[in-house]
Design a protein around this motif. Structure first.
Motif, PDB file in Angstrom:
ATOM      1  N   VAL A 164       9.474 -32.835 -30.667  1.00 18.35           N
ATOM      2  CA  VAL A 164      10.984 -32.342 -30.623  1.00 18.35           C
ATOM      3  C   VAL A 164      11.177 -31.509 -29.198  1.00 18.35           C
ATOM      4  CG1 VAL A 164      10.746 -29.823 -31.789  1.00 18.35           C
ATOM      5  CG2 VAL A 164      12.862 -31.566 -32.155  1.00 18.35           C
ATOM      6  N   SER A 165      10.138 -30.846 -28.941  1.00 18.61           N
ATOM      7  CA  SER A 165      10.330 -30.209 -27.508  1.00 18.61           C
ATOM      8  C   SER A 165      10.257 -30.998 -26.228  1.00 18.61           C
ATOM      9  CB  SER A 165       9.235 -29.176 -27.335  1.00 18.61           C
ATOM     10  OG  SER A 165       7.808 -29.672 -27.207  1.00 18.61           O
ATOM     11  N   GLY A 166       9.983 -32.097 -26.351  1.00 20.43           N
ATOM     12  CA  GLY A 166       9.963 -32.978 -25.576  1.00 20.43           C
ATOM     13  C   GLY A 166      11.085 -34.058 -25.281  1.00 20.43           C
ATOM     14  N   CYS A 167      12.047 -33.914 -26.151  1.00 21.48           N
ATOM     15  CA  CYS A 167      13.107 -34.988 -26.331  1.00 21.48           C
ATOM     16  C   CYS A 167      14.383 -34.405 -26.642  1.00 21.48           C
ATOM     17  CB  CYS A 167      12.655 -36.006 -27.240  1.00 21.48           C
ATOM     18  SG  CYS A 167      12.498 -35.647 -29.103  1.00 21.48           S
ATOM     19  N   SER A 168      15.503 -35.118 -26.603  1.00 21.62           N
ATOM     20  CA  SER A 168      16.689 -34.859 -26.868  1.00 21.62           C
ATOM     21  C   SER A 168      17.530 -36.101 -27.188  1.00 21.62           C
ATOM     22  CB  SER A 168      17.434 -34.156 -25.556  1.00 21.62           C
ATOM     23  OG  SER A 168      17.436 -35.034 -24.482  1.00 21.62           O
ATOM     24  N   ALA A 169      18.499 -35.491 -27.849  1.00 19.78           N
ATOM     25  CA  ALA A 169      19.473 -36.526 -28.829  1.00 19.78           C
ATOM     26  C   ALA A 169      19.947 -37.266 -27.627  1.00 19.78           C
ATOM     27  CB  ALA A 169      20.477 -36.027 -29.568  1.00 19.78           C
ATOM     28  N   PRO A 170      19.979 -38.790 -28.039  1.00 22.34           N
ATOM     29  CA  PRO A 170      20.757 -39.788 -27.211  1.00 22.34           C
ATOM     30  C   PRO A 170      22.098 -39.510 -27.114  1.00 22.34           C
ATOM     31  CG  PRO A 170      19.794 -40.911 -28.959  1.00 22.34           C
ATOM     32  CD  PRO A 170      19.348 -39.556 -29.152  1.00 22.34           C
ATOM     33  N   PRO A 171      22.884 -40.326 -26.161  1.00 19.59           N
ATOM     34  CA  PRO A 171      24.314 -40.198 -26.431  1.00 19.59           C
ATOM     35  C   PRO A 171      24.803 -40.841 -27.405  1.00 19.59           C
ATOM     36  CG  PRO A 171      23.454 -41.688 -24.590  1.00 19.59           C
ATOM     37  CD  PRO A 171      22.345 -41.000 -25.137  1.00 19.59           C
ATOM     38  N   ALA A 172      25.975 -40.552 -28.159  1.00 13.53           N
ATOM     39  CA  ALA A 172      26.574 -41.001 -29.305  1.00 13.53           C
ATOM     40  C   ALA A 172      26.914 -42.446 -28.963  1.00 13.53           C
ATOM     41  CB  ALA A 172      27.728 -40.287 -29.905  1.00 13.53           C
ATOM     42  N   PRO A 173      26.431 -43.477 -29.943  1.00 13.81           N
ATOM     43  CA  PRO A 173      26.966 -44.786 -29.848  1.00 13.81           C
ATOM     44  C   PRO A 173      28.221 -45.200 -30.289  1.00 13.81           C
ATOM     45  CG  PRO A 173      25.809 -44.492 -32.042  1.00 13.81           C
ATOM     46  CD  PRO A 173      25.870 -43.094 -31.214  1.00 13.81           C
ATOM     47  N   ASP A 174      28.838 -46.376 -29.640  1.00  8.85           N
ATOM     48  CA  ASP A 174      30.177 -46.863 -29.969  1.00  8.85           C
ATOM     49  C   ASP A 174      29.798 -47.740 -31.269  1.00  8.85           C
ATOM     50  OD1 ASP A 174      32.655 -47.394 -29.831  1.00  8.85           O
ATOM     51  OD2 ASP A 174      32.467 -49.052 -28.220  1.00  8.85           O
ATOM     52  N   VAL A 175      29.770 -47.105 -32.508  1.00  8.28           N
ATOM     53  CA  VAL A 175      29.496 -47.735 -33.559  1.00  8.28           C
ATOM     54  C   VAL A 175      30.218 -46.832 -34.617  1.00  8.28           C
ATOM     55  CG1 VAL A 175      27.315 -48.674 -33.250  1.00  8.28           C
ATOM     56  CG2 VAL A 175      27.534 -46.460 -34.394  1.00  8.28           C
ATOM     57  N   ALA A 176      30.806 -47.743 -35.729  1.00 14.97           N
ATOM     58  CA  ALA A 176      31.700 -47.004 -36.809  1.00 14.97           C
ATOM     59  C   ALA A 176      30.476 -46.213 -37.880  1.00 14.97           C
ATOM     60  CB  ALA A 176      32.404 -47.996 -37.681  1.00 14.97           C
ATOM     61  N   LEU A 177      30.757 -44.962 -37.833  1.00 16.29           N
ATOM     62  CA  LEU A 177      29.896 -44.264 -38.806  1.00 16.29           C
ATOM     63  C   LEU A 177      30.449 -44.071 -40.107  1.00 16.29           C
ATOM     64  CD1 LEU A 177      29.509 -41.017 -36.384  1.00 16.29           C
ATOM     65  CD2 LEU A 177      28.093 -43.115 -36.631  1.00 16.29           C
ATOM     66  N   PRO A 178      29.336 -43.967 -41.211  1.00 18.25           N
ATOM     67  CA  PRO A 178      30.056 -43.872 -42.613  1.00 18.25           C
ATOM     68  C   PRO A 178      30.975 -42.751 -42.537  1.00 18.25           C
ATOM     69  CG  PRO A 178      27.314 -43.743 -42.287  1.00 18.25           C
ATOM     70  CD  PRO A 178      28.043 -43.618 -40.959  1.00 18.25           C
ATOM     71  N   PRO A 179      32.016 -43.098 -43.582  1.00 20.69           N
ATOM     72  CA  PRO A 179      33.059 -42.061 -43.750  1.00 20.69           C
ATOM     73  C   PRO A 179      32.547 -41.127 -44.485  1.00 20.69           C
ATOM     74  CG  PRO A 179      33.324 -44.023 -45.064  1.00 20.69           C
ATOM     75  CD  PRO A 179      32.186 -44.586 -44.496  1.00 20.69           C
ATOM     76  N   ALA A 180      32.981 -39.749 -43.900  1.00 21.03           N
ATOM     77  CA  ALA A 180      32.403 -38.505 -44.718  1.00 21.03           C
ATOM     78  C   ALA A 180      33.048 -38.336 -46.109  1.00 21.03           C
ATOM     79  CB  ALA A 180      32.869 -37.371 -43.807  1.00 21.03           C
ATOM     80  N   GLY A 181      32.148 -37.860 -46.935  1.00 27.28           N
ATOM     81  CA  GLY A 181      32.551 -37.873 -48.518  1.00 27.28           C
ATOM     82  C   GLY A 181      32.887 -39.079 -49.081  1.00 27.28           C
ATOM     83  N   ALA A 182      32.172 -40.055 -48.514  1.00 24.88           N
ATOM     84  CA  ALA A 182      32.557 -41.297 -49.347  1.00 24.88           C
ATOM     85  C   ALA A 182      32.002 -41.395 -50.729  1.00 24.88           C
ATOM     86  CB  ALA A 182      31.799 -42.487 -48.457  1.00 24.88           C
ATOM     87  N   VAL A 183      32.788 -42.261 -51.442  1.00 20.28           N
ATOM     88  CA  VAL A 183      32.076 -42.583 -52.892  1.00 20.28           C
ATOM     89  C   VAL A 183      31.373 -43.805 -52.515  1.00 20.28           C
ATOM     90  CG1 VAL A 183      32.571 -43.377 -55.162  1.00 20.28           C
ATOM     91  CG2 VAL A 183      34.126 -41.731 -54.103  1.00 20.28           C
ATOM     92  N   ALA A 184      30.000 -43.809 -52.876  1.00 18.14           N
ATOM     93  CA  ALA A 184      29.132 -44.746 -52.453  1.00 18.14           C
ATOM     94  C   ALA A 184      28.507 -45.396 -53.604  1.00 18.14           C
ATOM     95  CB  ALA A 184      27.861 -44.214 -51.910  1.00 18.14           C
ATOM     96  N   ASP A 185      28.088 -46.675 -53.571  1.00 14.31           N
ATOM     97  CA  ASP A 185      27.242 -47.276 -54.756  1.00 14.31           C
ATOM     98  C   ASP A 185      25.939 -47.963 -53.961  1.00 14.31           C
ATOM     99  OD1 ASP A 185      26.428 -48.593 -56.810  1.00 14.31           O
ATOM    100  OD2 ASP A 185      28.361 -49.465 -57.288  1.00 14.31           O
ATOM    101  N   TYR A 186      24.825 -47.848 -54.704  1.00 13.52           N
ATOM    102  CA  TYR A 186      23.693 -48.300 -54.123  1.00 13.52           C
ATOM    103  C   TYR A 186      23.259 -49.460 -55.094  1.00 13.52           C
ATOM    104  CZ  TYR A 186      19.372 -47.218 -51.473  1.00 13.52           C
ATOM    105  OH  TYR A 186      18.457 -47.018 -50.451  1.00 13.52           O
ATOM    106  N   GLN A 187      23.414 -50.596 -54.201  1.00 11.94           N
ATOM    107  CA  GLN A 187      23.222 -51.944 -55.036  1.00 11.94           C
ATOM    108  C   GLN A 187      21.925 -52.867 -54.697  1.00 11.94           C
ATOM    109  OE1 GLN A 187      27.074 -54.227 -54.925  1.00 11.94           O
ATOM    110  NE2 GLN A 187      28.181 -52.289 -55.985  1.00 11.94           N
ATOM    111  N   LEU A 188      20.923 -52.189 -54.403  1.00 10.84           N
ATOM    112  CA  LEU A 188      19.858 -52.861 -54.074  1.00 10.84           C
ATOM    113  C   LEU A 188      19.065 -53.802 -55.112  1.00 10.84           C
ATOM    114  CD1 LEU A 188      17.826 -50.125 -51.909  1.00 10.84           C
ATOM    115  CD2 LEU A 188      19.699 -51.974 -51.341  1.00 10.84           C
ATOM    116  N   GLY A 189      19.516 -53.487 -56.349  1.00 17.44           N
ATOM    117  CA  GLY A 189      18.932 -54.542 -57.604  1.00 17.44           C
ATOM    118  C   GLY A 189      19.852 -55.761 -57.590  1.00 17.44           C
ATOM    119  N   GLY A 190      20.943 -55.871 -56.763  1.00 18.96           N
ATOM    120  CA  GLY A 190      21.633 -56.967 -56.863  1.00 18.96           C
ATOM    121  C   GLY A 190      23.016 -56.673 -56.610  1.00 18.96           C
TER     122      GLY A 190
END
Length: 259
Positions: free
Chosen positions: A16-42
């Motif tokens: 961590v002392s030898g790196c820094s965060a990369p610039p913010a990407p041009d992607v859509a981030l998850p909405p803050a406070g979303a109501v999520a569902d985790y559907q890995l079983g189908g």
């Protein structure tokens, strides 16, 4: 919270002392406070209030919801027939299995084959129309009999993030609370945290990713009633309760609750 070895802690400090965060990407981030569902079983139709859905890369994204694609980037999937040069092998040439998931083999994340496999999965997620991708088993190096370390994991993670961002997808860190700061510096945009309340490590995610944390607790291993979890002012903004097998709605054993 689970703790790291002295040697691993020292390694992470050096990283961590030898790196820094990369610039913010041009992607859509998850909405803050979303109501999520985790559907890995189908996959199934989410409840009307759900605004974010996580599904396996073999499924289609949920229409009208922010959709996260699951990839097991650091280990093989059950039923997968991997190329010989993909697997991490011990000194006897035997592939190394996850002791908790013996039908999953550790990927040698130092190889071109590992990145090519992951890149194919990322492309599949992007082509299907997902908004983001979560990469499972970042901590597989802890099960590698010393053949891999955190530096290997974070180097591979950086490549995964780059591939995801190039495909227009946000990139999610899956679990491994002890690497949140380092993962974020690597470029992860959000985190998916399983059982952070059980392990009392939710703050390790929210201190780094803020509201960009998708937290899942499971019915078979709660340390307190889920209502108390939801009432905790320090919990992640997005917190759900699911059955351990993540079975689809309408099938026996299905549980889905949200705060």
């Amino acid at each position: 919270m689970r703790t790291l070895s002295v040697a691993l802690t020292a390694l992470l400090v050096a990283l961590v002392s030898g790196c820094s965060a990369p610039p913010a990407p041009d992607v859509a981030l998850p909405p803050a406070g979303a109501v999520a569902d985790y559907q890995l079983g189908g996959a199934y139709d989410p409840a009307p209030e759900v605004t974010l859905v996580v599904r396996d890369s073999t499924e289609a994204p949920a229409p009208g919801r922010y959709s996260v694609c699951y990839l097991n980037a650091f280990q093989t999937q059950p039923g997968e027939t991997p190329a010989a040069d993909l697997l991490l092998t011990d000194q006897d040439g035997e592939s190394i299995a996850d002791p908790d998931w013996p039908d999953e083999r550790l990927v040698d994340i130092r190889t071109d084959a590992a990145l090519e496999r992951a890149a194919d999965g990322i492309a599949r997620c992007a082509d299907a129309g997902f908004d983001a991708v979560e990469f499972d088993n970042l901590d597989s190096f802890t099960r590698s009999a010393g053949l891999l370390d955190a530096e290997d994991a974070l180097a591979f993670a950086a490549d995964l993030v780059q591939e995801a961002h190039a495909a227009g997808l946000a990139a999610g860190q899956k679990n491994t609370a002890e690497l949140t700061e380092h993962g974020h510096r690597t470029g992860f945009d959000f985190a998916v945290a399983e059982e952070c309340d059980v392990f009392e490590e939710c703050a390790a995610y929210t201190d780094v990713y803020g509201d960009a944390v998708i937290a899942i607790e499971y019915t078979d291993d709660l340390r307190r009633p889920f209502a108390e979890v939801c009432a905790d002012p320090d919990r992640p903004a997005t917190m759900i309760l699911r059955d351990r097998d993540l079975v689809p709605a309408g099938e026996p054993g299905h549980v889905f609750e949200h705060c």
